[in-house]
Motif scaffolding. Structure first.
Motif, PDB file in Angstrom:
ATOM      1  N   ASP A   1       0.834  -1.203   0.000  1.00  0.00           N
ATOM      2  CA  ASP A   1       0.000   0.000   0.000  1.00  0.00           C
ATOM      3  C   ASP A   1       0.871   1.257   0.000  1.00  0.00           C
ATOM      4  O   ASP A   1       0.600   2.213  -0.727  1.00  0.00           O
ATOM      5  CB  ASP A   1      -0.946   0.011   1.212  1.00  0.00           C
ATOM      6  N   LEU A   2       1.932   1.247   0.828  1.00  0.00           N
ATOM      7  CA  LEU A   2       2.856   2.383   0.873  1.00  0.00           C
ATOM      8  C   LEU A   2       3.556   2.561  -0.475  1.00  0.00           C
ATOM      9  O   LEU A   2       3.697   3.680  -0.968  1.00  0.00           O
ATOM     10  CB  LEU A   2       3.912   2.185   1.970  1.00  0.00           C
ATOM     11  N   PHE A   3       3.987   1.455  -1.059  1.00  0.00           N
ATOM     12  CA  PHE A   3       4.701   1.503  -2.337  1.00  0.00           C
ATOM     13  C   PHE A   3       3.830   2.104  -3.438  1.00  0.00           C
ATOM     14  O   PHE A   3       4.301   2.843  -4.288  1.00  0.00           O
ATOM     15  CB  PHE A   3       5.184   0.103  -2.744  1.00  0.00           C
ATOM     16  N   LYS A   4       2.541   1.772  -3.399  1.00  0.00           N
ATOM     17  CA  LYS A   4       1.608   2.285  -4.410  1.00  0.00           C
ATOM     18  C   LYS A   4       1.332   3.776  -4.234  1.00  0.00           C
ATOM     19  O   LYS A   4       0.956   4.441  -5.186  1.00  0.00           O
ATOM     20  CB  LYS A   4       0.290   1.507  -4.344  1.00  0.00           C
ATOM     21  N   SER A   5       1.533   4.287  -3.016  1.00  0.00           N
ATOM     22  CA  SER A   5       1.169   5.682  -2.752  1.00  0.00           C
ATOM     23  C   SER A   5       2.355   6.638  -2.689  1.00  0.00           C
ATOM     24  O   SER A   5       2.166   7.839  -2.516  1.00  0.00           O
ATOM     25  CB  SER A   5       0.370   5.766  -1.447  1.00  0.00           C
TER      26      SER A   5
ATOM     27  N   LEU B   1       8.164 -12.675   0.019  1.00  0.00           N
ATOM     28  CA  LEU B   1       8.130 -13.227  -1.338  1.00  0.00           C
ATOM     29  C   LEU B   1       6.849 -12.800  -2.062  1.00  0.00           C
ATOM     30  O   LEU B   1       6.894 -12.391  -3.226  1.00  0.00           O
ATOM     31  CB  LEU B   1       8.254 -14.749  -1.309  1.00  0.00           C
ATOM     32  N   GLU B   2       5.721 -12.874  -1.375  1.00  0.00           N
ATOM     33  CA  GLU B   2       4.454 -12.426  -1.973  1.00  0.00           C
ATOM     34  C   GLU B   2       4.519 -10.936  -2.297  1.00  0.00           C
ATOM     35  O   GLU B   2       4.072 -10.498  -3.363  1.00  0.00           O
ATOM     36  CB  GLU B   2       3.286 -12.704  -1.014  1.00  0.00           C
ATOM     37  N   PHE B   3       5.099 -10.174  -1.377  1.00  0.00           N
ATOM     38  CA  PHE B   3       5.259  -8.729  -1.586  1.00  0.00           C
ATOM     39  C   PHE B   3       6.145  -8.470  -2.806  1.00  0.00           C
ATOM     40  O   PHE B   3       5.823  -7.638  -3.662  1.00  0.00           O
ATOM     41  CB  PHE B   3       5.845  -8.090  -0.309  1.00  0.00           C
ATOM     42  N   LEU B   4       7.256  -9.199  -2.903  1.00  0.00           N
ATOM     43  CA  LEU B   4       8.175  -9.046  -4.036  1.00  0.00           C
ATOM     44  C   LEU B   4       7.447  -9.312  -5.360  1.00  0.00           C
ATOM     45  O   LEU B   4       7.564  -8.538  -6.314  1.00  0.00           O
ATOM     46  CB  LEU B   4       9.363  -9.998  -3.881  1.00  0.00           C
ATOM     47  N   LYS B   5       6.687 -10.387  -5.411  1.00  0.00           N
ATOM     48  CA  LYS B   5       5.965 -10.745  -6.639  1.00  0.00           C
ATOM     49  C   LYS B   5       4.954  -9.657  -7.025  1.00  0.00           C
ATOM     50  O   LYS B   5       4.836  -9.295  -8.198  1.00  0.00           O
ATOM     51  CB  LYS B   5       5.260 -12.094  -6.475  1.00  0.00           C
TER      52      LYS B   5
ATOM     53  N   ARG C   1       6.848  -6.485  -8.214  1.00  0.00           N
ATOM     54  CA  ARG C   1       7.412  -6.634  -9.563  1.00  0.00           C
ATOM     55  C   ARG C   1       6.346  -6.465 -10.652  1.00  0.00           C
ATOM     56  O   ARG C   1       6.677  -6.185 -11.797  1.00  0.00           O
ATOM     57  CB  ARG C   1       8.127  -7.979  -9.718  1.00  0.00           C
ATOM     58  N   GLN C   2       5.075  -6.605 -10.296  1.00  0.00           N
ATOM     59  CA  GLN C   2       3.998  -6.311 -11.256  1.00  0.00           C
ATOM     60  C   GLN C   2       3.915  -4.804 -11.517  1.00  0.00           C
ATOM     61  O   GLN C   2       3.491  -4.377 -12.578  1.00  0.00           O
ATOM     62  CB  GLN C   2       2.641  -6.795 -10.707  1.00  0.00           C
ATOM     63  N   ILE C   3       4.324  -4.021 -10.521  1.00  0.00           N
ATOM     64  CA  ILE C   3       4.245  -2.560 -10.585  1.00  0.00           C
ATOM     65  C   ILE C   3       5.564  -1.955 -11.069  1.00  0.00           C
ATOM     66  O   ILE C   3       5.582  -1.015 -11.857  1.00  0.00           O
ATOM     67  CB  ILE C   3       3.924  -1.973  -9.182  1.00  0.00           C
TER      68      ILE C   3
END
Length: 122
Positions: free
Chosen positions: A40-44, A62-66, A69-71
């Protein structure tokens, strides 16, 4: 000015990482206690690098990394973890991790990895 996102469910570990970053002159640091909050922080906001634990509640590193990497495919992402098993390292590399630091680590080891991966950004 470089901005770094530090993600770890351990407040103590976040403090250790932030102290190491401060020694490198990186003071603009945002912290998160799990991958969901971090995403959420990364998106904002805009970040120049991510340092993330692997084992966390809600959303693992790992889930966060995946998801990240979509973004963003190119941001330096350093996984800091107790997961040193070869299979896990390979999984993280396949998911797009930039580098890997195994806990427990010395501040010197982390500093060297940071200098290798993100010093050009400082």
């Amino acid at each position: 000015m470089m901005k770094v996102l530090v993600v770890d469910d351990s407040r103590t570990m976040r403090v250790i990482i932030m102290k190491t970053l401060a020694q490198l002159g990186i003071k603009d640091v945002v912290e998160a206690g799990d991958g969901k909050i971090a995403l959420d922080l990364f998106k904002s906001a805009k970040f120049d690098a991510v340092l993330s634990d692997w084992n966390m509640p809600v959303m693992t590193g790992l889930e966060f990394l995946k998801e990240l990497r979509q973004i963003n495919k190119t941001i330096p992402f350093i996984m800091i973890t107790t997961e040193a098993e070869r299979g896990n390292v390979i999984t993280a590399i396949q998911a797009g991790v930039t580098d890997y630091v195994v806990k427990p680590f010395s501040q010197d080891v982390l500093r060297k990895k940071l200098e290798q991966r993100i010093s050009s950004l400082v």
